[in-house]
Enzyme design. Structure first.
Site, PDB file in Angstrom:
ATOM      1  N   ASP A  34      45.560  35.945  41.031  1.00  0.00           N
ATOM      2  CA  ASP A  34      45.938  36.497  42.274  1.00  0.00           C
ATOM      3  C   ASP A  34      47.033  35.931  43.203  1.00  0.00           C
ATOM      4  OD1 ASP A  34      42.347  36.855  42.234  1.00  0.00           O
ATOM      5  OD2 ASP A  34      43.960  38.476  42.480  1.00  0.00           O
ATOM      6  N   ASP A 174      37.318  44.433  40.285  1.00  0.00           N
ATOM      7  CA  ASP A 174      37.475  43.105  40.498  1.00  0.00           C
ATOM      8  C   ASP A 174      36.905  42.702  41.840  1.00  0.00           C
ATOM      9  OD1 ASP A 174      40.466  41.353  42.016  1.00  0.00           O
ATOM     10  OD2 ASP A 174      38.514  40.584  41.104  1.00  0.00           O
TER      11      ASP A 174
HETATM   12  C1  DX5 Z   1      39.656  38.742  45.415  1.00  0.00           C
HETATM   13  C2  DX5 Z   1      40.315  38.428  44.164  1.00  0.00           C
HETATM   14  C3  DX5 Z   1      39.206  38.253  43.020  1.00  0.00           C
HETATM   15  C4  DX5 Z   1      38.347  37.013  43.129  1.00  0.00           C
HETATM   16  C5  DX5 Z   1      37.462  37.441  42.054  1.00  0.00           C
HETATM   17  O1  DX5 Z   1      40.496  39.315  46.325  1.00  0.00           O
HETATM   18  O2  DX5 Z   1      41.201  39.419  43.799  1.00  0.00           O
HETATM   19  O3  DX5 Z   1      39.954  38.246  41.725  1.00  0.00           O
HETATM   20  O4  DX5 Z   1      38.888  35.918  42.901  1.00  0.00           O
HETATM   21  O5  DX5 Z   1      36.098  37.118  43.122  1.00  0.00           O
HETATM   22  P1  DX5 Z   1      34.736  37.068  42.675  1.00  0.00           P
HETATM   23  O6  DX5 Z   1      34.526  35.455  42.753  1.00  0.00           O
HETATM   24  O7  DX5 Z   1      34.059  37.872  43.789  1.00  0.00           O
HETATM   25  O8  DX5 Z   1      34.449  37.325  41.094  1.00  0.00           O
END
Ligand code: DX5
Length: 223
Positions: A34, A174
């Site tokens: 990200d 996601d």
């Molecule tokens: C949130 C990110 C996600 C995060 C995943 O903006 O895009 O990729 O890292 O989150 P969790 O921990 O909920 O899997």
């Protein structure tokens, strides 16, 4: 076979190399990285240096969601750093078709993302131009949030549209995916499941095994 994409936002950056080696041993070769600018989302995460890092480049396919304002400005830089896929937020682009075309021209695979409150209609006219549609299960910007179940309705609708229109984009979810809800999420028709907290908190090996089992347990895809 549905694909699991670990989101390194939730990794321990003090030992990221070690954790990536663990993922490689578990035959995970697709990372979700990200890129956040502190403008489109509150957080600032990482950018080209992490994607270009040798330990990442040498053996990973990287999908970089660009949680940044006007992402067209960084398409070439992220591609040159080594990103294989670039995902832009429909809400962050003044010219969404032009941004998608710029990603395609850079040689990266273009994908588009919708935040929870953004309707599918935002993607009218561009579904045939992208390789993937990312549906956010949480508000973008932070790991560890709780899945907003209503977002899965968009996954089901996309799955239906893809079939009806004979399109080939992949569907990715996601945010908020856990070992407990992964089976139900996968059954809605996603092809790729992103998980950060559920992968990196606790025993990575056990987490990966459970998540892969859950997302690939036979369950009718949503019609
Ligand atoms: C949130 C990110 C996600 C995060 C995943 O903006 O895009 O990729 O890292 O989150 P969790 O921990 O909920 O899997």
């Amino acid at each position: 076979m549905k694909q699991l994409a670990p989101s390194i936002l939730s990794a321990d950056f003090i030992c990221l190399g070690e954790q990536l080696k663990q993922l490689q041993k578990l035959c995970i070769h697709y990372l979700h990285i990200d890129v956040m600018d502190g403008m489109f989302v509150q957080s600032i995460s990482f950018g080209m240096p992490v994607i270009a890092a040798r330990s990442v480049r040498q053996s990973w396919k990287c999908s970089a969601p660009m949680m940044i304002e006007e992402p067209i400005r960084y398409v070439n830089a992220l591609r040159q750093a080594g990103a294989d896929g670039l995902t832009v937020h429909a809400e962050a682009c003044a010219d969404l078709p032009g941004t998608i075309a710029a990603i395609r021209e850079s040689g990266a695979k273009p994908a588009v993302c919708l935040s929870p409150k953004t309707p599918l209609s935002k993607l009218d006219g561009i579904l045939d131009q992208v390789d993937m549609v990312l549906i956010m299960g949480v508000e973008p910007g932070f790991g560890g949030q709780t899945l907003i179940w209503e977002t899965l309705e968009k996954v089901k609708q996309l799955h239906k549209i893809r079939k009806e229109q004979g399109l080939f984009f992949k569907i990715e979810i996601d945010g908020g995916v856990t070992k407990e809800n992964a089976r139900a999420v996968a059954a809605c028709g996603v092809d790729i499941v992103v998980a950060g907290t559920a992968v990196f908190r606790g025993d990575i090996e056990e987490n990966i095994h459970v998540l892969q089992e859950e997302i690939n347990t036979e369950g009718q895809n949503a019609s």
